[in-house]
Design a protein around this motif. Sequence first.
Motif, PDB file in Angstrom:
ATOM      1  N   HIS A  38       0.851  -1.194   0.000  1.00  0.00           N
ATOM      2  CA  HIS A  38       0.000   0.000   0.000  1.00  0.00           C
ATOM      3  C   HIS A  38       0.880   1.234   0.000  1.00  0.00           C
ATOM      4  O   HIS A  38       1.950   1.236   0.588  1.00  0.00           O
ATOM      5  CB  HIS A  38      -0.862   0.057   1.259  1.00  0.00           C
ATOM      6  CG  HIS A  38      -1.722  -1.136   1.456  1.00  0.00           C
ATOM      7  ND1 HIS A  38      -2.869  -1.343   0.726  1.00  0.00           N
ATOM      8  CD2 HIS A  38      -1.594  -2.203   2.280  1.00  0.00           C
ATOM      9  CE1 HIS A  38      -3.414  -2.499   1.102  1.00  0.00           C
ATOM     10  NE2 HIS A  38      -2.652  -3.029   2.042  1.00  0.00           N
ATOM     11  N   ASN A  39       0.388   2.245  -0.625  1.00  0.00           N
ATOM     12  CA  ASN A  39       1.051   3.545  -0.573  1.00  0.00           C
ATOM     13  C   ASN A  39       0.050   4.519   0.029  1.00  0.00           C
ATOM     14  O   ASN A  39      -0.778   5.092  -0.660  1.00  0.00           O
ATOM     15  CB  ASN A  39       1.440   3.965  -2.003  1.00  0.00           C
ATOM     16  CG  ASN A  39       1.909   5.390  -2.069  1.00  0.00           C
ATOM     17  OD1 ASN A  39       2.340   5.962  -1.079  1.00  0.00           O
ATOM     18  ND2 ASN A  39       1.811   5.983  -3.250  1.00  0.00           N
ATOM     19  N   CYS A  42      -0.947   8.151  -1.159  1.00  0.00           N
ATOM     20  CA  CYS A  42      -1.753   8.377  -2.360  1.00  0.00           C
ATOM     21  C   CYS A  42      -2.991   7.487  -2.396  1.00  0.00           C
ATOM     22  O   CYS A  42      -3.927   7.747  -3.131  1.00  0.00           O
ATOM     23  CB  CYS A  42      -0.877   8.149  -3.589  1.00  0.00           C
ATOM     24  SG  CYS A  42      -1.633   8.541  -5.166  1.00  0.00           S
ATOM     25  N   ASP A  44      -2.786   4.111  -3.024  1.00  0.00           N
ATOM     26  CA  ASP A  44      -2.586   3.065  -4.029  1.00  0.00           C
ATOM     27  C   ASP A  44      -2.387   1.707  -3.368  1.00  0.00           C
ATOM     28  O   ASP A  44      -1.785   1.618  -2.307  1.00  0.00           O
ATOM     29  CB  ASP A  44      -1.321   3.336  -4.871  1.00  0.00           C
ATOM     30  CG  ASP A  44      -1.295   4.742  -5.437  1.00  0.00           C
ATOM     31  OD1 ASP A  44      -2.337   5.195  -5.921  1.00  0.00           O
ATOM     32  OD2 ASP A  44      -0.217   5.360  -5.403  1.00  0.00           O
ATOM     33  N   THR A  45      -2.874   0.666  -4.042  1.00  0.00           N
ATOM     34  CA  THR A  45      -2.656  -0.709  -3.602  1.00  0.00           C
ATOM     35  C   THR A  45      -2.214  -1.533  -4.800  1.00  0.00           C
ATOM     36  O   THR A  45      -2.734  -1.346  -5.896  1.00  0.00           O
ATOM     37  CB  THR A  45      -3.969  -1.332  -3.074  1.00  0.00           C
ATOM     38  OG1 THR A  45      -4.427  -0.551  -1.990  1.00  0.00           O
ATOM     39  CG2 THR A  45      -3.752  -2.761  -2.587  1.00  0.00           C
ATOM     40  N   ASP A  65      -5.573  -1.140  -7.033  1.00  0.00           N
ATOM     41  CA  ASP A  65      -6.089   0.107  -7.566  1.00  0.00           C
ATOM     42  C   ASP A  65      -5.392   1.304  -7.007  1.00  0.00           C
ATOM     43  O   ASP A  65      -4.596   1.201  -6.069  1.00  0.00           O
ATOM     44  CB  ASP A  65      -7.597   0.138  -7.554  1.00  0.00           C
ATOM     45  CG  ASP A  65      -8.277   0.261  -6.248  1.00  0.00           C
ATOM     46  OD1 ASP A  65      -9.343   0.804  -6.305  1.00  0.00           O
ATOM     47  OD2 ASP A  65      -7.758  -0.168  -5.199  1.00  0.00           O
ATOM     48  N   GLY A  66      -5.628   2.423  -7.634  1.00  0.00           N
ATOM     49  CA  GLY A  66      -4.913   3.621  -7.250  1.00  0.00           C
ATOM     50  C   GLY A  66      -4.735   4.536  -8.445  1.00  0.00           C
ATOM     51  O   GLY A  66      -5.421   4.377  -9.457  1.00  0.00           O
ATOM     52  N   CYS A  67      -3.823   5.465  -8.312  1.00  0.00           N
ATOM     53  CA  CYS A  67      -3.640   6.483  -9.354  1.00  0.00           C
ATOM     54  C   CYS A  67      -3.054   5.880 -10.627  1.00  0.00           C
ATOM     55  O   CYS A  67      -2.532   4.760 -10.619  1.00  0.00           O
ATOM     56  CB  CYS A  67      -2.736   7.585  -8.827  1.00  0.00           C
ATOM     57  SG  CYS A  67      -1.037   7.063  -8.601  1.00  0.00           S
ATOM     58  N   SER A  70       0.650   4.698 -10.437  1.00  0.00           N
ATOM     59  CA  SER A  70       0.907   3.421  -9.760  1.00  0.00           C
ATOM     60  C   SER A  70       0.515   2.234 -10.636  1.00  0.00           C
ATOM     61  O   SER A  70       1.241   1.242 -10.705  1.00  0.00           O
ATOM     62  CB  SER A  70       0.171   3.357  -8.412  1.00  0.00           C
ATOM     63  OG  SER A  70      -1.230   3.302  -8.600  1.00  0.00           O
ATOM     64  N   GLN A  71      -0.626   2.343 -11.302  1.00  0.00           N
ATOM     65  CA  GLN A  71      -1.101   1.226 -12.119  1.00  0.00           C
ATOM     66  C   GLN A  71      -0.268   1.091 -13.400  1.00  0.00           C
ATOM     67  O   GLN A  71       0.048  -0.018 -13.831  1.00  0.00           O
ATOM     68  CB  GLN A  71      -2.597   1.384 -12.440  1.00  0.00           C
ATOM     69  CG  GLN A  71      -3.477   1.478 -11.190  1.00  0.00           C
ATOM     70  CD  GLN A  71      -3.292   0.316 -10.209  1.00  0.00           C
ATOM     71  OE1 GLN A  71      -3.503  -0.846 -10.558  1.00  0.00           O
ATOM     72  NE2 GLN A  71      -2.880   0.609  -8.974  1.00  0.00           N
ATOM     73  N   ARG A 128       4.870  11.834  -6.263  1.00  0.00           N
ATOM     74  CA  ARG A 128       4.408  10.634  -6.961  1.00  0.00           C
ATOM     75  C   ARG A 128       5.469   9.547  -7.055  1.00  0.00           C
ATOM     76  O   ARG A 128       5.216   8.499  -7.653  1.00  0.00           O
ATOM     77  CB  ARG A 128       3.923  10.987  -8.381  1.00  0.00           C
ATOM     78  CG  ARG A 128       3.030  12.186  -8.432  1.00  0.00           C
ATOM     79  CD  ARG A 128       1.861  12.085  -7.449  1.00  0.00           C
ATOM     80  NE  ARG A 128       0.911  11.060  -7.798  1.00  0.00           N
ATOM     81  CZ  ARG A 128      -0.031  11.220  -8.729  1.00  0.00           C
ATOM     82  NH1 ARG A 128      -0.133  12.344  -9.379  1.00  0.00           N
ATOM     83  NH2 ARG A 128      -0.870  10.251  -8.990  1.00  0.00           N
ATOM     84  N   CYS A 131       4.411   6.216  -5.786  1.00  0.00           N
ATOM     85  CA  CYS A 131       3.433   5.566  -6.673  1.00  0.00           C
ATOM     86  C   CYS A 131       4.165   4.730  -7.719  1.00  0.00           C
ATOM     87  O   CYS A 131       3.730   3.634  -8.070  1.00  0.00           O
ATOM     88  CB  CYS A 131       2.585   6.601  -7.401  1.00  0.00           C
ATOM     89  SG  CYS A 131       1.816   7.814  -6.328  1.00  0.00           S
TER      90      CYS A 131
END
Length: 148
Positions: A38-39, A42, A44-45, A65-67, A70-71, A128, A131
């Motif tokens: 996890h972040n 932000c 994000d996972t 999921d996330g920004c 990250s994806q 970021r 991420c």
Amino acid sequence: MSLAKLKFLYKTLVLENAQNPQHHVEKLPADYEEVTLHNPTCGDTINLGVKFKDGKIVDAVFNGDGCSISQASASLMTTAVHGQQIDDIQKMAETFSTMVMGGKIDKQAAAQLGDAAVMANVAEFPARIKCATMSWHAVEELIKRYQS
Ligand code: ZN
């Protein structure tokens, strides 16, 4: 390549990989080594699943999921590590960290990262960086476990 072209390539690749991620699966295969990171800064996972064979990563898949950074970074990372030796992947992860923190990397190291090298642009957005590095930390974690 000009800076403007590089930035364009970065935006294009981030968008493409975030909208249509490579090696993205609904469910990680049961026989894969897996880790979830996890972040929190932000939200994000990433759930990363990796199949090791003879000192190589023969397959890497993820969901989460996330920004978009990250994806997209997870998509580019799973593509970059596919079929690579684990010691090469550790070098790639180090190169990637140095690069997104704005450090200098040589051409050969950048070439090894493939499309993931466009993430160098993240250095301009310090908030970021996590991420972008999260998926590389995930693969490093699985390699550590595989080696012990
Ligand atoms: Zn993020």
